[in-house]
Design a protein around this motif. Structure first.
Motif, PDB file in Angstrom:
ATOM      1  N   MET A 196       0.825  -1.197   0.000  1.00 56.90           N
ATOM      2  CA  MET A 196       0.000   0.000   0.000  1.00 56.90           C
ATOM      3  C   MET A 196       0.865   1.256   0.000  1.00 56.90           C
ATOM      4  N   ALA A 197       1.892   1.295   0.875  1.00 59.10           N
ATOM      5  CA  ALA A 197       2.730   2.488   0.989  1.00 59.10           C
ATOM      6  C   ALA A 197       3.474   2.771  -0.302  1.00 59.10           C
ATOM      7  N   ASP A 198       3.695   1.741  -1.122  1.00 58.59           N
ATOM      8  CA  ASP A 198       4.432   1.923  -2.368  1.00 58.59           C
ATOM      9  C   ASP A 198       3.674   2.809  -3.359  1.00 58.59           C
ATOM     10  N   PRO A 255       4.180   8.722  -2.759  1.00 55.91           N
ATOM     11  CA  PRO A 255       5.553   9.179  -2.990  1.00 55.91           C
ATOM     12  C   PRO A 255       6.402   9.086  -1.737  1.00 55.91           C
ATOM     13  N   ALA A 256       7.716   8.860  -1.939  1.00 55.80           N
ATOM     14  CA  ALA A 256       8.637   8.794  -0.808  1.00 55.80           C
ATOM     15  C   ALA A 256       8.746  10.160  -0.148  1.00 55.80           C
ATOM     16  N   SER A 260       9.563   2.552   6.302  1.00 52.59           N
ATOM     17  CA  SER A 260      10.523   3.548   5.828  1.00 52.59           C
ATOM     18  C   SER A 260      10.685   3.405   4.327  1.00 52.59           C
ATOM     19  N   ASP A 261      11.087   4.495   3.673  1.00 49.76           N
ATOM     20  CA  ASP A 261      11.345   4.463   2.239  1.00 49.76           C
ATOM     21  C   ASP A 261      12.775   4.029   1.946  1.00 49.76           C
ATOM     22  N   ASP A 262      13.605   3.996   2.977  1.00 53.73           N
ATOM     23  CA  ASP A 262      14.965   3.460   2.841  1.00 53.73           C
ATOM     24  C   ASP A 262      15.045   2.192   3.692  1.00 53.73           C
ATOM     25  N   ASP A 263      16.222   1.761   4.050  1.00 53.96           N
ATOM     26  CA  ASP A 263      16.356   0.499   4.796  1.00 53.96           C
ATOM     27  C   ASP A 263      16.492   0.717   6.293  1.00 53.96           C
ATOM     28  N   MET A 274      -4.962   7.517   2.076  1.00 53.09           N
ATOM     29  CA  MET A 274      -3.793   7.111   2.848  1.00 53.09           C
ATOM     30  C   MET A 274      -2.796   8.254   2.927  1.00 53.09           C
ATOM     31  N   MET A 275      -2.147   8.385   4.075  1.00 55.06           N
ATOM     32  CA  MET A 275      -1.123   9.403   4.259  1.00 55.06           C
ATOM     33  C   MET A 275       0.088   8.795   4.959  1.00 55.06           C
ATOM     34  N   LYS A 276       1.278   9.149   4.469  1.00 55.97           N
ATOM     35  CA  LYS A 276       2.503   8.811   5.174  1.00 55.97           C
ATOM     36  C   LYS A 276       2.768   9.883   6.231  1.00 55.97           C
ATOM     37  N   VAL A 277       2.953   9.460   7.480  1.00 53.04           N
ATOM     38  CA  VAL A 277       3.146  10.405   8.577  1.00 53.04           C
ATOM     39  C   VAL A 277       4.498  10.121   9.237  1.00 53.04           C
ATOM     40  N   PRO A 278       5.481  11.010   9.061  1.00 55.24           N
ATOM     41  CA  PRO A 278       6.814  10.762   9.634  1.00 55.24           C
ATOM     42  C   PRO A 278       6.773  10.645  11.157  1.00 55.24           C
ATOM     43  N   ILE A 279       7.645   9.810  11.682  1.00 54.47           N
ATOM     44  CA  ILE A 279       7.838   9.689  13.128  1.00 54.47           C
ATOM     45  C   ILE A 279       9.119  10.444  13.460  1.00 54.47           C
ATOM     46  N   GLY A 280       8.987  11.689  13.913  1.00 50.97           N
ATOM     47  CA  GLY A 280      10.152  12.523  14.167  1.00 50.97           C
ATOM     48  C   GLY A 280      10.273  13.638  13.139  1.00 50.97           C
ATOM     49  N   VAL A 281      11.350  14.421  13.262  1.00 52.46           N
ATOM     50  CA  VAL A 281      11.488  15.657  12.482  1.00 52.46           C
ATOM     51  C   VAL A 281      12.445  15.493  11.311  1.00 52.46           C
ATOM     52  N   TRP A 282      12.582  14.297  10.780  1.00 51.29           N
ATOM     53  CA  TRP A 282      13.583  14.027   9.752  1.00 51.29           C
ATOM     54  C   TRP A 282      13.158  14.444   8.344  1.00 51.29           C
TER      55      TRP A 282
END
Length: 328
Positions: free
Chosen positions: A1-3, A6-7, A198-201, A249-257
């Motif tokens: 789903m997250a794919d 956008p990253a 995450s969008d990276d590893d 759907m929304m991607k919601v960051p965990i933290g201020v990165w």
């Protein structure tokens, strides 16, 4: 789903995530005039839990947890651009039900913004304020029990938020909502998937965080619950007969990165929300469900929080906003 989304671009200059003391001082006032069987709370591991239908909901209801719930309310409003719901309905002069109302802050905001609406909030815990808008009422009730609203008291909007892990039979809850809506009424859920992504590893390198997610899901099943079920709500609503069902759907960051200024602000609140939720979820699900001791839980909590605070880890949560209409 997250794919399909956008990253999120990473801010290479982001600092470490630090708690803001402004989140640590809030309090809530418990409702009055309730039976002792409801307000005679249960205390375990230094946290306070509901007494009505003990064990039905494994997270605490103490002031610390209430602060987290109110923080989550602010987060949801940020995500929705200040809105309280997405369904295309004007609640003025209409009946509104908030399932699992928690501190009641969503119901109170609806009551304030729509003074001619009739708003009801239900929860297992009587932790809502006593000073509320005159058009708002709170009741101690279990949303998974049979609903007893008369036919002439059907609702125009039913809202539920953050119910993952609290509901044993989602299909039944949605059917009861359908049956208690007026024709043309709307049902809306706001839920986060209980998975760090995450969008990276970086999420794969966060061993404790990945273990935390896995164990919470395993433990929830011991209670007949699912904490990663947000992605199933849309189909369940369609199967129950709802039409015009929409899922965002929304991607919601965990933290201020995040490099985005907006997502950085949202990530600050979601980071605090996640960090303050690690202990109650660990004690409630892993401790009670899998039999871990309080000391084992505390050590594990510290490891998970350390990973969540690390700015090199670019975690996000996937939020689902779903609403659908009962045919007219």
């Amino acid at each position: 789903m997250a794919d399909t989304l956008p990253a999120i671009e990473v801010d290479s200059n982001a600092g470490s995530f630090v708690s803001d003391s402004a989140f640590e001082d809030g309090t809530s006032t418990a409702s009055a005039s309730l039976a002792s069987s409801v307000i005679d709370y249960v205390y375990e591991n230094g946290r306070r839990y509901h007494a009505y239908r003990k064990g039905q909901y494994v997270l605490p209801n103490d002031p610390e947890e209430q602060d987290r719930l109110d923080l989550g309310h602010h987060l949801f409003r940020l995500l929705l651009g200040g809105k309280l719901f997405q369904a295309p309905i004007d609640p003025e002069n209409k009946r509104v039900l908030d399932i699992g109302t928690g501190t009641g802050i969503w119901a109170i905001d609806v009551g304030d913004e729509y003074p001619n609406a009739q708003v009801i909030g239900t929860d297992l815990s009587p932790i809502q304020p006593t000073w509320i808008p005159p058009n708002v009422r709170f009741y101690v009730d279990d949303a998974e029990s049979d609903w007893v609203y008369p036919a002439d008291e059907a609702f125009d909007l039913i809202h539920g938020r953050g119910l993952s892990g609290a509901i044993g039979d989602w299909d039944r809850l949605i059917r009861q909502s359908f049956n208690n809506l007026k024709p043309g009424g709307w049902l809306e859920f706001h839920e986060a998937e209980a998975q760090a992504q995450s969008d990276d590893d970086t999420v794969e390198r966060a061993v404790s965080t990945m273990e935390f997610v896995r164990l919470c899901n395993d433990a929830a099943r011991q209670f007949g619950r699912e904490v990663s079920c947000a992605h199933l709500i849309k189909d369940r609503m369609i199967n129950a007969g709802f039409v015009d069902v929409t899922c965002e759907m929304m991607k919601v960051p965990i933290g201020v990165w995040s490099k985005s200024k907006r997502l950085k602000e949202i990530g600050r609140f979601q980071g605090e929300n996640c960090i303050s939720g690690v202990e109650p979820y660990t004690l409630g699900f892993i401790g009670k469900g899998l039999g871990w001791t309080e000391l084992e839980c505390k050590v594990f909590v510290a490891k998970v929080i350390a990973e969540l605070r690390d700015p090199k880890n670019h975690f996000y949560s996937l939020f689902y906003f779903v609403h659908g209409k009962k045919p007219e």
